[in-house]
Design an enzyme around this catalytic site. Sequence first.
Site, PDB file in Angstrom:
ATOM      1  N   CYS A  36       0.860  -1.141  -0.021  1.00  7.88           N
ATOM      2  CA  CYS A  36       0.122  -0.050   0.142  1.00  7.88           C
ATOM      3  C   CYS A  36       0.977   1.210   0.136  1.00  7.88           C
ATOM      4  O   CYS A  36       1.696   1.467  -1.070  1.00  7.88           O
ATOM      5  CB  CYS A  36      -0.881  -0.079   1.116  1.00  7.88           C
ATOM      6  SG  CYS A  36      -2.435   1.195   0.993  1.00  7.88           S
ATOM      7  N   HIS A  83      -3.367  -5.485   1.024  1.00 12.19           N
ATOM      8  CA  HIS A  83      -2.795  -5.708   2.316  1.00 12.19           C
ATOM      9  C   HIS A  83      -2.979  -7.396   2.671  1.00 12.19           C
ATOM     10  O   HIS A  83      -3.735  -7.762   3.469  1.00 12.19           O
ATOM     11  CB  HIS A  83      -3.609  -5.185   3.479  1.00 12.19           C
ATOM     12  CG  HIS A  83      -3.349  -3.523   3.527  1.00 12.19           C
ATOM     13  ND1 HIS A  83      -2.472  -3.073   4.153  1.00 12.19           N
ATOM     14  CD2 HIS A  83      -3.995  -2.650   2.815  1.00 12.19           C
ATOM     15  CE1 HIS A  83      -2.260  -1.798   4.106  1.00 12.19           C
ATOM     16  NE2 HIS A  83      -3.293  -1.396   3.051  1.00 12.19           N
ATOM     17  N   GLU A  98      -1.140  -8.797   4.970  1.00 11.80           N
ATOM     18  CA  GLU A  98      -0.741  -9.007   6.244  1.00 11.80           C
ATOM     19  C   GLU A  98      -2.059  -8.809   7.264  1.00 11.80           C
ATOM     20  O   GLU A  98      -2.191  -9.227   8.368  1.00 11.80           O
ATOM     21  CB  GLU A  98      -0.008  -7.758   6.847  1.00 11.80           C
ATOM     22  CG  GLU A  98      -0.466  -6.321   7.196  1.00 11.80           C
ATOM     23  CD  GLU A  98      -0.512  -5.726   5.780  1.00 11.80           C
ATOM     24  OE1 GLU A  98      -0.663  -6.090   4.761  1.00 11.80           O
ATOM     25  OE2 GLU A  98      -0.855  -4.337   6.056  1.00 11.80           O
TER      26      GLU A  98
END
Lengths: 89, 221
Positions: free
Chosen positions: B87, B195, B197
């Site tokens: 990002c 994302h 994660e």
Amino acid sequence: MQFSVLVDIRLRGGISDPAGATIERVLPVLGYEGIADVTVGKTIRFTIDAVDAEAAQAAAAELTESFLTNPVIEDADLTIETVSPGAGT
Amino acid sequence: MSVVVGVVVFPGTNCEMDAVEAVDGLGGTGRLLWHGDDDLSGVDAVIVPGGFAHGDYLRPGAIARFSPAMEAVTRFAADGGPVVGICNGFQVLTEAGLLPGALQKNSGLKFLCRPTTVRVESSNSALTVSAMVGAELSIPINHFEGNYTCDARTLQQLRDEDRIVLRYVGNPNGSIDDIAGVCNEARNVVGLMPHPERACNELLGSTDGAVLIRSLLAAAA
């Protein structure tokens, strides 16, 4: 000598400009007709010390290209004016 | 010994703990790296996480790229170390010239925060080495400036060199050629807007991001 620099930054053609598009879309609602090609950019102003206008232009252009703009998506025009002549001139 | 992943923190970064949690949960060790330090402390891989580094002032990533930590990351990448920008981290890597192109504002004019589906297009990168080509992963996005763009010559080069590693299925933001993630020529530096994660735990609704983080750990080992 000291020069004032105005950097006029705009998005390159074809680059997404949500702010410009939104302003343009609302204009007819407000009764403004015949206005098109609205784009929103940014301006950056600063002063710079340089021996002459040419040197000021070169330094400002280098700064603009390397940091103030991203050449992939932005173009910029520089306007340079003398603020104060140096001592002895 | 577990793989140590450095997570770079700038003023305004806000996804660093998500990245550390994901790495730790998959058997690695996440370690925060302050942007002012010109030393990666011997980490095995680097994540440049999401957020709004330096407030995104001027342009996302424009100021962050001059950080001492980014000089160290650039050297680390040049030596072949695996680096992933997520990002805002992707924006930082493009501004730093570690990845080609730029991220412009979403074509739909909106900030987007929702799950997306991305397809693995190449398993030949530090972020996808453990993934299957063609696999579709549910991974969230959270951005306003995620619309990837580059000139025609760069796009052709990315295609020819198999450097588009992830594509959106159902393009959410107008990215050219549905690009969600790209890698550099050496394939050790990868940037992506989604994302992974945030998709490593059942509690978050998807664990599809785990294969990407696991790839990074494998690339670093």
